[in-house]
Design an enzyme around this catalytic site. Structure first.
Site, PDB file in Angstrom:
ATOM      1  N   LYS A  39      54.955  42.790  31.067  1.00 62.14           N
ATOM      2  CA  LYS A  39      54.771  41.462  31.664  1.00 62.14           C
ATOM      3  C   LYS A  39      53.360  41.306  32.224  1.00 62.14           C
ATOM      4  O   LYS A  39      52.633  42.283  32.346  1.00 62.14           O
ATOM      5  CB  LYS A  39      55.813  41.218  32.768  1.00 62.14           C
ATOM      6  CG  LYS A  39      55.771  42.163  33.946  1.00 62.14           C
ATOM      7  CD  LYS A  39      57.087  42.091  34.741  1.00 62.14           C
ATOM      8  CE  LYS A  39      57.228  43.213  35.721  1.00 62.14           C
ATOM      9  NZ  LYS A  39      56.829  42.916  37.086  1.00 62.14           N
ATOM     10  N   TYR A 260      26.219  38.296  52.377  1.00 64.24           N
ATOM     11  CA  TYR A 260      26.780  37.281  53.275  1.00 64.24           C
ATOM     12  C   TYR A 260      27.137  37.882  54.626  1.00 64.24           C
ATOM     13  O   TYR A 260      27.645  38.992  54.711  1.00 64.24           O
ATOM     14  CB  TYR A 260      28.041  36.678  52.666  1.00 64.24           C
ATOM     15  CG  TYR A 260      27.742  35.665  51.589  1.00 64.24           C
ATOM     16  CD1 TYR A 260      27.086  34.483  51.881  1.00 64.24           C
ATOM     17  CD2 TYR A 260      28.122  35.900  50.277  1.00 64.24           C
ATOM     18  CE1 TYR A 260      26.817  33.548  50.885  1.00 64.24           C
ATOM     19  CE2 TYR A 260      27.864  34.965  49.278  1.00 64.24           C
ATOM     20  CZ  TYR A 260      27.216  33.797  49.593  1.00 64.24           C
ATOM     21  OH  TYR A 260      26.948  32.881  48.614  1.00 64.24           O
TER      22      TYR A 260
END
Lengths: 366, 366
Positions: A39, A260
């Site tokens: 899956k 950042y």
């Protein structure tokens, strides 16, 4: 110096993947079927490559989450058995019938619907039934289970029941008593369904011992080389490597900051390398200032925050920058296995794999 | 009861998105160009829908990360200006030239290469140059910047320099002195390049005041409705909603546990609902036992661990289960804005957006 797409590589070793599958095959009892859970696009590795590799290793039973995923399998192979874990979708009944897909029935309402459909159109469809023994997520609950056992011949008239299954909640920890109690519960249920396959084990269950084998196991993560147990020894081969080439090297001075929030401040003159890997590629922001990568045997620290499209590392120890400018650095791989990497951000290999790399180049090794 | 694909919806409100763009336009000085950053598939929202919406709002300048992403833009529109942030890829020079894409030059080596290419093939290409003023990630460092300023006429002979830019490291926090010091640094540099556009502001920069506008800003996250500042007031409209219908409801008894690791244990009889949303869809495993969802005004707790394909919630307070079986529950949206959701797992809206929903149905509202 290239862009994201040409500079970062997700290597998937299909040979190791097949070896992992065969290793599970050797571990289980002789007549136990080893299905594969594929899956979520084979946990992100690409079902179009993973499926043929597993079929070459004689795998014939596959588990997916949804009808869409099942149809992806059917595009590749018309014969293998495909089980759909998320249950029956009424609108999909014609597709299930046409493409011989097997829904894993999750409650009596779904069972009634598929029975009625078969009665109406004189069809006989294969089905599986999921009994909940302790996940409280999918499958018939205790009341429904009792009802089905009591009225089996009335409730299953048209369907061809090929599999009953349950799912272990704590298979990642062999010490938990819940494993045995779930098995006991399922053993009581399966006595009433002697003529079909019985399955309770995922990857973790395979390592719990042969009494959890029954006649089908359905591993996923082990095939892809990820740990399925909290204290797992190295049972399986690494399958996935994430490698990247530098897109830039720069010098910074003492006091300069990186990235950042300026979370990293240089204590001395430094050399900083930038890679085109970021959280936009599924490389978690939790790796900010918290990840090692490798070039051969040299360990390199990730510094500063992970950006959407890039990360920065400390290259100060390298004297010859020309020599490393076209090299592939290992973010995940043999030196830095996925199990170590995920531990550092408190997640599991499953999550790393399924999120990795929409923008990376995939290289399949077979 | 349906599968993942039919049951979970990522709603993207293009009207709110356009309104956010226009709100930025009103905020900046009259002649300041508002470009849009649409890298990483428009932060995961789908560049094929986001781009036309922004173009309808008169946006003409777009920033992406890589040549591949730039080509996606060109498939949609032949005229807008497209800047490629990750720098120059030598192999892509012909593509840049043919499709009029503008590389953001990150170092002198790249500048030399594109100059040589133009000399050789008698071409004139548009370029942008990125100067690092404190991110230490991309762009010319101090030495290279000094070199370029000193030898500008020698180093830029063939190229048509249309933009110089820098990038703020701490724009999410207006109190940081680093913002002003980066602006000062960039102001010194841009004096030497009077005949092109100047840009330093991302979404955060837009909120720092007009002196950060220069003549181009290039917001991303604000357009998509996410906070760009640590203590942001509600400036922009919510754009993204994640909604899902139940795939199953079950009863569990006192003492029963829920999900992997049995991390939730019922203290009383409970009703548990399952949704087909999991970390395989980018819904972080950190939301395990740590997320609220909404149905109208009712707050519902997520309980147990997030699985790859599903999550479970506590529905005990609902008396009429039939009434809720086909309703859409809000995981992210007006009641549960992306900024609140991301705070609970200590990340930023950027990461949530870029990872969300390969398997969800997208519904665009315009």
């Amino acid at each position: 110096m290239k862009n994201a797409d040409q500079n970062t590589f997700l290597d998937i070793n299909l040979k190791s993947l097949s070896e992992n599958y065969l290793k599970i095959k050797k571990r289980v009892t002789k007549n136990c079927i080893v299905a594969a859970t594929v899956k979520s696009n084979a946990y992100g590795l690409g079902v179009n490559k993973v499926l043929p590799a597993l079929i070459r290793s004689k795998c014939k039973h596959f588990f997916v989450a949804s009808t869409d995923e099942a149809m992806e399998i059917r595009k590749i192979n018309k014969k293998v058995e495909v089980f759909i874990l998320n249950g029956l979708v009424l609108e999909d009944l014609n597709i299930l019938s046409k493409y011989k897909l097997i829904p894993v029935i999750n409650n009596l309402k779904q069972l009634r619907k598929i029975e009625r459909y078969q009665g109406k159109f004189c069809k006989k469809l294969k089905i599986a039934i999921h009994f909940d023994t302790g996940m409280s997520r999918l499958g018939l609950d205790k009341n429904e289970t009792a009802k089905l056992i009591k009225n089996q011949s009335k409730l299953i008239k048209n369907s061809d029941l090929v599999l009953i299954m349950s799912h272990l909640a704590c298979a990642d920890d062999p010490k938990r008593k819940k494993n045995q109690s779930q098995l006991n519960e399922f053993n009581k249920i399966r006595k009433h369904f002697p003529n079909c396959l019985h399955s309770i084990s995922n990857s973790g269950g395979v390592l719990l011992g042969r009494k959890y084998n029954l006649n089908m196991v359905r591993p996923g993560i082990s095939i892809y080389g990820g740990n399925c147990q909290i204290r797992e020894r190295k049972h399986y081969k690494n399958v996935v490597s994430l490698k990247s080439k530098l897109i830039q090297i720069r010098e910074i001075n003492k006091g300069d900051t990186v990235g950042y929030g300026a979370t990293f401040k240089a204590k001395k003159k430094m050399k900083i390398g930038t890679f085109a890997i970021g959280y936009g590629d599924g490389f978690s922001r939790l790796f900010s200032n918290n990840c090692k990568i490798y070039l051969n045997n040299k360990r390199i620290n990730l510094i500063g925050r992970v950006s959407m499209d890039s990360v920065t590392v400390d290259l100060s120890e390298f004297t010859n920058l020309k020599q490393i400018s076209n090299k592939e650095f290992e973010f995940i791989g043999d030196k830095n296995p996925i199990n170590t990497v995920c531990a550092s951000i408190n997640t599991i290999p499953y999550e790393i794999l399924t999120n990795l790399g929409k923008r990376y180049q995939r290289r399949y090794i077979s």
